[in-house]
Enzyme design. Structure first.
Site, PDB file in Angstrom:
ATOM      1  N   ARG A   1      11.470  70.306  40.836  1.00  0.00           N
ATOM      2  CA  ARG A   1      12.840  70.745  41.111  1.00  0.00           C
ATOM      3  C   ARG A   1      13.494  69.794  42.119  1.00  0.00           C
ATOM      4  O   ARG A   1      14.667  69.479  42.033  1.00  0.00           O
ATOM      5  CB  ARG A   1      12.872  72.179  41.650  1.00  0.00           C
ATOM      6  CG  ARG A   1      14.252  72.525  42.174  1.00  0.00           C
ATOM      7  CD  ARG A   1      14.544  73.988  42.466  1.00  0.00           C
ATOM      8  NE  ARG A   1      13.441  74.813  42.830  1.00  0.00           N
ATOM      9  CZ  ARG A   1      12.881  74.885  44.056  1.00  0.00           C
ATOM     10  NH1 ARG A   1      13.352  74.147  45.045  1.00  0.00           N
ATOM     11  NH2 ARG A   1      11.879  75.680  44.278  1.00  0.00           N
TER      12      ARG A   1
ATOM     13  N   TYR B   1      39.849  71.282  33.060  1.00  0.00           N
ATOM     14  CA  TYR B   1      38.925  71.867  32.086  1.00  0.00           C
ATOM     15  C   TYR B   1      38.811  73.378  32.335  1.00  0.00           C
ATOM     16  O   TYR B   1      38.692  73.811  33.479  1.00  0.00           O
ATOM     17  CB  TYR B   1      37.564  71.169  32.235  1.00  0.00           C
ATOM     18  CG  TYR B   1      36.471  71.765  31.398  1.00  0.00           C
ATOM     19  CD1 TYR B   1      36.467  71.601  30.023  1.00  0.00           C
ATOM     20  CD2 TYR B   1      35.445  72.499  31.986  1.00  0.00           C
ATOM     21  CE1 TYR B   1      35.467  72.158  29.252  1.00  0.00           C
ATOM     22  CE2 TYR B   1      34.432  73.050  31.223  1.00  0.00           C
ATOM     23  CZ  TYR B   1      34.450  72.881  29.849  1.00  0.00           C
ATOM     24  OH  TYR B   1      33.456  73.433  29.096  1.00  0.00           O
TER      25      TYR B   1
ATOM     26  N   ASP C   1      36.453  63.986  37.761  1.00  0.00           N
ATOM     27  CA  ASP C   1      35.666  64.340  36.580  1.00  0.00           C
ATOM     28  C   ASP C   1      35.920  63.240  35.549  1.00  0.00           C
ATOM     29  O   ASP C   1      37.009  63.124  34.997  1.00  0.00           O
ATOM     30  CB  ASP C   1      36.101  65.717  36.057  1.00  0.00           C
ATOM     31  CG  ASP C   1      35.240  66.199  34.886  1.00  0.00           C
ATOM     32  OD1 ASP C   1      34.738  65.340  34.131  1.00  0.00           O
ATOM     33  OD2 ASP C   1      35.107  67.417  34.713  1.00  0.00           O
TER      34      ASP C   1
ATOM     35  N   LYS D   1      28.674  65.508  26.970  1.00  0.00           N
ATOM     36  CA  LYS D   1      29.708  64.898  26.146  1.00  0.00           C
ATOM     37  C   LYS D   1      29.317  63.451  25.819  1.00  0.00           C
ATOM     38  O   LYS D   1      28.277  63.236  25.248  1.00  0.00           O
ATOM     39  CB  LYS D   1      31.058  65.020  26.852  1.00  0.00           C
ATOM     40  CG  LYS D   1      31.325  66.424  27.448  1.00  0.00           C
ATOM     41  CD  LYS D   1      31.399  67.517  26.392  1.00  0.00           C
ATOM     42  CE  LYS D   1      31.356  68.927  26.989  1.00  0.00           C
ATOM     43  NZ  LYS D   1      32.305  69.204  28.027  1.00  0.00           N
TER      44      LYS D   1
HETATM   45  C1  LIG Z   1      32.367  70.109  29.125  1.00  0.00           C
HETATM   46  C2  LIG Z   1      33.050  69.741  30.374  1.00  0.00           C
HETATM   47  C3  LIG Z   1      32.601  70.231  31.610  1.00  0.00           C
HETATM   48  C4  LIG Z   1      31.447  71.218  31.726  1.00  0.00           C
HETATM   49  O1  LIG Z   1      30.240  70.667  31.291  1.00  0.00           O
HETATM   50  P1  LIG Z   1      29.028  71.501  30.625  1.00  0.00           P
HETATM   51  O2  LIG Z   1      28.020  70.443  30.367  1.00  0.00           O
HETATM   52  O3  LIG Z   1      29.564  72.164  29.407  1.00  0.00           O
HETATM   53  O4  LIG Z   1      28.578  72.522  31.633  1.00  0.00           O
HETATM   54  C5  LIG Z   1      33.266  69.806  32.746  1.00  0.00           C
HETATM   55  N1  LIG Z   1      34.325  68.968  32.677  1.00  0.00           N
HETATM   56  C6  LIG Z   1      34.790  68.490  31.506  1.00  0.00           C
HETATM   57  C7  LIG Z   1      35.959  67.571  31.488  1.00  0.00           C
HETATM   58  C8  LIG Z   1      34.172  68.866  30.320  1.00  0.00           C
HETATM   59  O5  LIG Z   1      34.645  68.398  29.163  1.00  0.00           O
END
Ligand SMILES: *Cc1c(COP(=O)(O)O)cnc(C)c1O
Length: 391
Positions: free
Chosen positions: A52, A104, A179, A204
């Site tokens: 962890r 998001y 982000d 993604k």
């Molecule tokens: C999908 C997404 C998240 C969250 O990520 P997860 O892996 O689904 O928890 C955060 N920010 C953006 C821009 C996203 O597209």
């Protein structure tokens, strides 16, 4: 004299951790699944003790993403949302975080619900409105601690000026987190533009095969990296070795995938821009996009997400989505396969209706994540489905 240049990002991504195995000289770094590690002796510390806290496979991936983002520390988390949650640990109850009005859906939900419990103060602003931003940053009772940026935004692909916002935030003594999920380090480098922290949903583009959920936080300064690494272990949000291994495997093809994603997207945008069923088309690569010039200087590519408003009513939307045969109606984005999303009922369903209106998310809006299938097939699929709306 040797000619030693820092390798290109493409080369770095392909060669993550290769030839690091001292025991068997394996080309690909082995995966370390062990939960725990034998200590050298009583009162003696080993390099690893419990997975962890630290794990060799996860650490290799963290270093790789940190290198691509030109940051000091990279922390791999089990989801993108836990990466956002991790950054929230920098906030105290008196601190204000300034988030965009169109972020998001899951990020919006996390920030608003944690703020409602008094964990920090929240200011939601349109960050392209310089006055609104400076008001939020200079308010006397606010102690702006963090400005959260998402660019391009989801789902309308608005572009925010990272360098300009970072400058304003710095003057107010606030940290800046970006982000960078929509572009990845290959297409945008927020730390170089003045950000302190970069967050990814590795689910993604970075993983890109829709088979892992994971996240990452990259920071510029060692001290913040140490604080967040401490919290990642404390909260238990670190990613698994197996997931880290898959993400590392995918990272090697990220630049090649993005080239193909973007080539396909260019052709699809060209097709959509002339179609009578499309009311408004949102793509930063269009010269008509309001922040096209900024996207051109801030980004290294326009990405492969496209949004549009469709003409017609609910029945037209039903016909359109049912006629699609290749584009899959599904959450998520950035995978090799093309997906279509209806933000109002899917990704942004968690947003209250008035917040949706403020963010510009109408029922007519659709978002495409263009995959790497053959572009002719993708265009044909859209042509057939759009014909059910307007010939
Ligand atoms: C999908 C997404 C998240 C969250 O990520 P997860 O892996 O689904 O928890 C955060 N920010 C953006 C821009 C996203 O597209």
């Amino acid at each position: 004299m040797t000619n030693k240049k820092t390798p290109h990002l493409t080369t770095q991504a392909v060669r993550v951790g290769l030839c690091s195995d001292k025991q068997h000289r394996a080309l690909v770094p082995p995966i370390y699944l062990s939960a725990t590690y034998a200590l050298p002796g009583l009162n003696q510390k080993g390099e690893y003790d419990y997975s962890r806290t630290t794990n060799p496979t996860r650490n290799t991936l963290g270093r790789a993403i940190a290198e691509l983002e030109h940051g000091h520390t990279g922390i791999i988390t089990n989801t993108g949302m836990s990466a956002v949650l991790l950054v929230c640990q920098l906030l105290n109850p008196d601190d204000t975080v300034v988030i965009p009005h169109d972020c998001y859906g899951g990020t919006y939900r996390l920030f608003t619900h944690l703020a409602a419990r008094g964990l920090f103060q929240l200011d939601i602003v349109d960050q392209n409105d310089a006055h609104a931003l400076s008001r939020a940053l200079s308010s006397a009772e606010n102690r702006p601690k963090l400005v959260w940026i998402e660019t391009p935004s989801n789902p309308l692909l608005r572009i925010y000026d990272i360098a300009a916002i970072a400058k304003q935030a710095k003057a107010a003594g606030a940290l800046v987190a970006v982000d960078n999920t929509f572009l990845s380090p290959i297409l945008q480098q927020p730390l170089g533009l003045g950000a302190d922290i970069v967050v990814h949903s590795c689910t993604k583009f970075i993983n890109g095969h829709s088979d892992v959920v994971a996240g990452a936080v990259v920071v510029r300064e060692q001290a913040i990296g140490e604080t967040l690494s401490w919290w990642a272990n404390c909260l238990g949000v670190t990613g698994s070795a197996m997931d880290s291994y898959w993400v590392m495997r995918s990272l090697r093809t990220l630049p090649a995938r993005l080239r193909c994603h973007q080539e396909n997207t260019e052709q699809i945008v060209e097709f959509l821009s002339h179609h009578p069923a499309i009311k408004t088309l949102y793509y930063p690569g269009l010269t008509t996009h309001p922040q096209h010039a900024l996207a051109k200087t801030q980004q290294l590519g326009f990405g492969s997400l496209v949004s549009f408003e469709l003409v017609g009513d609910e029945a037209a939307r039903q016909r359109f989505s049912e006629a699609l045969q290749i584009f899959t109606l599904a959450q998520s984005l950035g995978g090799v396969e093309s997906l279509i999303n209806h933000p109002a009922s899917m990704t942004h369903a968690a947003m209250p209706d008035d917040a949706k209106i403020t963010a510009g998310i109408s029922p007519a809006l659709w978002r495409l994540s263009i995959g790497i299938e053959h572009p002719d097939d993708l265009i044909n699929d859209l042509r057939n489905a759009l014909a059910t709306v307007a010939p």
